[in-house]
Motif scaffolding. Sequence first.
Motif, mmCIF file in Angstrom:
data_model
loop_
_atom_site.group_PDB
_atom_site.id
_atom_site.type_symbol
_atom_site.label_atom_id
_atom_site.label_comp_id
_atom_site.label_asym_id
_atom_site.label_seq_id
_atom_site.Cartn_x
_atom_site.Cartn_y
_atom_site.Cartn_z
ATOM 1 N N ASP A 81 0.474 20.600 -1.678
ATOM 2 C CA ASP A 81 0.013 19.624 -3.199
ATOM 3 C C ASP A 81 0.926 18.971 -3.590
ATOM 4 O O ASP A 81 0.494 18.157 -4.223
ATOM 5 N N LYS A 82 2.388 18.587 -2.607
ATOM 6 C CA LYS A 82 3.651 18.318 -3.564
ATOM 7 C C LYS A 82 3.928 16.842 -2.478
ATOM 8 O O LYS A 82 4.426 17.423 -1.255
ATOM 9 N N TYR A 83 4.295 15.904 -3.150
ATOM 10 C CA TYR A 83 4.782 14.954 -2.671
ATOM 11 C C TYR A 83 6.320 13.965 -3.477
ATOM 12 O O TYR A 83 6.333 14.570 -4.203
ATOM 13 N N GLY A 84 6.396 13.122 -2.267
ATOM 14 C CA GLY A 84 8.505 13.199 -2.608
ATOM 15 C C GLY A 84 7.531 11.267 -2.363
ATOM 16 O O GLY A 84 7.091 11.236 -1.606
ATOM 17 N N TYR A 85 8.371 11.137 -2.726
ATOM 18 C CA TYR A 85 8.909 9.159 -2.926
ATOM 19 C C TYR A 85 9.705 8.535 -2.002
ATOM 20 O O TYR A 85 11.285 8.945 -2.232
ATOM 21 N N GLY A 86 9.327 7.636 -1.568
ATOM 22 C CA GLY A 86 10.558 7.467 -0.411
ATOM 23 C C GLY A 86 10.545 5.559 -0.427
ATOM 24 O O GLY A 86 10.128 4.909 -0.344
ATOM 25 N N GLY A 87 11.774 5.252 -0.654
ATOM 26 C CA GLY A 87 12.132 3.809 -1.017
ATOM 27 C C GLY A 87 12.693 2.840 -0.218
ATOM 28 O O GLY A 87 12.543 3.463 1.273
ATOM 29 N N TRP A 88 13.150 2.028 -0.213
ATOM 30 C CA TRP A 88 13.331 1.112 0.957
ATOM 31 C C TRP A 88 13.779 1.621 2.240
ATOM 32 O O TRP A 88 12.954 1.909 3.777
ATOM 33 N N TRP A 89 14.910 2.814 2.227
ATOM 34 C CA TRP A 89 15.439 3.498 3.908
ATOM 35 C C TRP A 89 14.546 3.740 4.637
ATOM 36 O O TRP A 89 14.793 3.598 5.514
ATOM 37 N N SER A 90 14.073 4.671 3.410
ATOM 38 C CA SER A 90 12.472 5.504 4.489
ATOM 39 C C SER A 90 11.666 5.080 4.909
ATOM 40 O O SER A 90 11.291 4.822 5.772
ATOM 41 N N VAL A 91 10.903 3.825 4.424
ATOM 42 C CA VAL A 91 9.895 2.298 4.726
ATOM 43 C C VAL A 91 10.735 2.098 5.946
ATOM 44 O O VAL A 91 10.334 1.790 7.515
ATOM 45 N N TRP A 92 12.406 2.146 6.287
ATOM 46 C CA TRP A 92 13.139 0.740 7.021
ATOM 47 C C TRP A 92 13.247 2.004 8.620
ATOM 48 O O TRP A 92 12.826 2.298 9.741
ATOM 49 N N TRP A 93 12.966 3.656 8.236
ATOM 50 C CA TRP A 93 12.769 4.773 9.114
ATOM 51 C C TRP A 93 12.589 4.909 9.850
ATOM 52 O O TRP A 93 12.307 5.193 10.851
ATOM 53 N N THR A 94 11.078 5.174 9.275
ATOM 54 C CA THR A 94 9.349 5.831 9.389
ATOM 55 C C THR A 94 8.815 4.910 9.930
ATOM 56 O O THR A 94 8.279 4.802 11.052
ATOM 57 N N GLY A 95 8.805 3.271 9.299
ATOM 58 C CA GLY A 95 8.264 1.999 10.025
ATOM 59 C C GLY A 95 6.659 2.194 9.152
ATOM 60 O O GLY A 95 5.897 1.697 9.318
ATOM 61 N N THR A 96 6.292 2.836 8.286
ATOM 62 C CA THR A 96 5.413 3.570 7.344
ATOM 63 C C THR A 96 5.813 3.387 5.610
ATOM 64 O O THR A 96 6.582 3.461 5.367
ATOM 65 N N TYR A 97 4.299 2.416 5.330
ATOM 66 C CA TYR A 97 4.158 2.733 3.260
ATOM 67 C C TYR A 97 3.181 2.961 3.177
ATOM 68 O O TYR A 97 1.927 2.549 4.146
ATOM 69 N N SER A 98 3.399 3.252 2.248
ATOM 70 C CA SER A 98 1.502 3.163 1.524
ATOM 71 C C SER A 98 1.608 2.722 0.169
ATOM 72 O O SER A 98 0.578 2.497 -0.473
ATOM 73 N N MET A 99 2.144 1.899 -0.530
ATOM 74 C CA MET A 99 2.719 0.925 -1.986
ATOM 75 C C MET A 99 2.987 -0.679 -1.424
ATOM 76 O O MET A 99 4.069 0.065 -0.499
ATOM 77 N N VAL A 100 2.723 -0.951 -2.170
ATOM 78 C CA VAL A 100 3.528 -2.294 -2.501
ATOM 79 C C VAL A 100 4.019 -2.862 -3.889
ATOM 80 O O VAL A 100 3.268 -2.692 -4.862
ATOM 81 N N LEU A 101 4.808 -3.327 -4.090
ATOM 82 C CA LEU A 101 4.904 -2.777 -5.952
ATOM 83 C C LEU A 101 4.749 -4.018 -5.868
ATOM 84 O O LEU A 101 5.126 -4.936 -5.805
ATOM 85 N N SER A 102 4.597 -4.158 -7.480
ATOM 86 C CA SER A 102 4.135 -4.611 -8.541
ATOM 87 C C SER A 102 5.172 -5.963 -8.734
ATOM 88 O O SER A 102 4.400 -7.141 -9.385
ATOM 89 N N LYS A 103 5.935 -5.208 -8.491
ATOM 90 C CA LYS A 103 7.630 -6.273 -9.124
ATOM 91 C C LYS A 103 7.376 -7.312 -7.954
ATOM 92 O O LYS A 103 7.093 -9.123 -8.517
ATOM 93 N N ALA A 104 6.461 -7.969 -7.410
ATOM 94 C CA ALA A 104 5.998 -9.048 -5.901
ATOM 95 C C ALA A 104 5.117 -8.555 -5.629
ATOM 96 O O ALA A 104 5.285 -8.699 -4.147
ATOM 97 N N ALA A 105 3.576 -8.673 -5.693
ATOM 98 C CA ALA A 105 2.584 -8.597 -4.637
ATOM 99 C C ALA A 105 1.473 -9.214 -5.747
ATOM 100 O O ALA A 105 1.182 -9.775 -6.634
ATOM 101 N N PHE A 106 0.544 -9.379 -4.655
ATOM 102 C CA PHE A 106 -0.834 -10.359 -4.759
ATOM 103 C C PHE A 106 -1.637 -8.912 -5.132
ATOM 104 O O PHE A 106 -1.801 -8.867 -4.512
ATOM 105 N N PHE A 107 -3.335 -9.334 -6.071
ATOM 106 C CA PHE A 107 -4.175 -8.431 -6.234
ATOM 107 C C PHE A 107 -5.451 -8.852 -6.553
ATOM 108 O O PHE A 107 -4.932 -10.599 -8.043
ATOM 109 N N HIS A 108 -6.367 -8.740 -6.879
ATOM 110 C CA HIS A 108 -7.195 -9.581 -7.253
ATOM 111 C C HIS A 108 -7.493 -9.139 -9.360
ATOM 112 O O HIS A 108 -6.836 -8.283 -9.903
ATOM 113 N N LYS A 109 -7.840 -10.249 -10.191
ATOM 114 C CA LYS A 109 -7.881 -9.774 -11.639
ATOM 115 C C LYS A 109 -8.784 -8.944 -11.616
ATOM 116 O O LYS A 109 -8.230 -8.163 -12.992
#
Length: 333
Positions: free
Chosen positions: A207-235
């Motif tokens: 039940d414990k999780y780790g956080y992966g930055g860009w290099w983790s995404v690049w290495w695995t080819g998967t992601y589960s978040m897109v950061l709100s520093k640049a993202a569309f979502f419904h109001k």
Amino acid sequence: MRGSLAINRRTVFKLRQIGIATLGSVKIKILLCGCVALTLLAVANRNRDGSSSLWGWTSDVASLDRSSSPRGRYAIVMNTWKRYDLLKKSISHYASCPRLDSIHIIWSEPNSPSDPLKRFLNHVIFLNSRNGRQVELIFDINKEDSLNNRFKEIKDLETDAVFSIDDDVIFPCSSIEFAFTVWQSAPDTMVGYVPRMHWVDETKGKDKYGYGGWWSVWWTGTYSMVLSKAAFFHKKYLKLYTDEMPASIKEYITRNRNCEDIAMSFLVANATGAPPIWVKGKIFEIGSTGISSLGGHSERRTQCLNKFVAEFGRMPLVSTSLKAVDSRNVWFW
């Protein structure tokens, strides 16, 4: 007689071979010319940056409704903090984007925005007005300095789409328009440019999780978040964050000055049960440094993940390997 007939046949056969070869050569030349012409058209199409497509029909960006309807436009919600030069550059750029309806500057500084700053930004907006209509510029003033302010509900927001952005990153308008069309196809999810991931940290328990930055995404080819520093979502998620986000999470974010973007990812994933969508786009960093450049950043983000999982009672984030790419701007896709 037979000899002359044989000669004539050989002559006809040679002439036929020459004709076939010549015709084949002409066909090859025509084919090559066609390839060159198509290549030139493709180059011209890329240079126009959002005009007609290769085959002559109107591109998606140009043909979509540019009216003031909720579906046809979007609002920018920009977070800023004492970086007035960056704010001026960002607003000067985004004010020219064609389907932008309004810009909301999230202001959490102790002092109100200065009159010279307001005059400059309003002048920029005026210069970019089109057809007698200009983008609305609003300062959303907050008394408390908290990263939660960027997700406060905006009353009377006319557009459904919100483009959440920091003041130190710039994206071409054509790239934003493409991301907006992607969001329109899935308006309940988050659509953004900066992917991040999580994983189960078996060394610390199931039940414990780790956080992966860009290099983790690049290495695995998967992601589960897109950061709100640049993202569309419904109001609607602004209201949901304001009214339903646990107070303990908001307090944690205010105290640690971090992880409001992870909290929003949790909120949307918990509501939809679906992953976000990563859009490929050019990112221009105009700021010098941010909190991600500080030591121990990944460790603090990992703490946030596990704190939020405990508050939500489960891990709502959904992993995916999907990436949206604008095929008009790449040769091989």
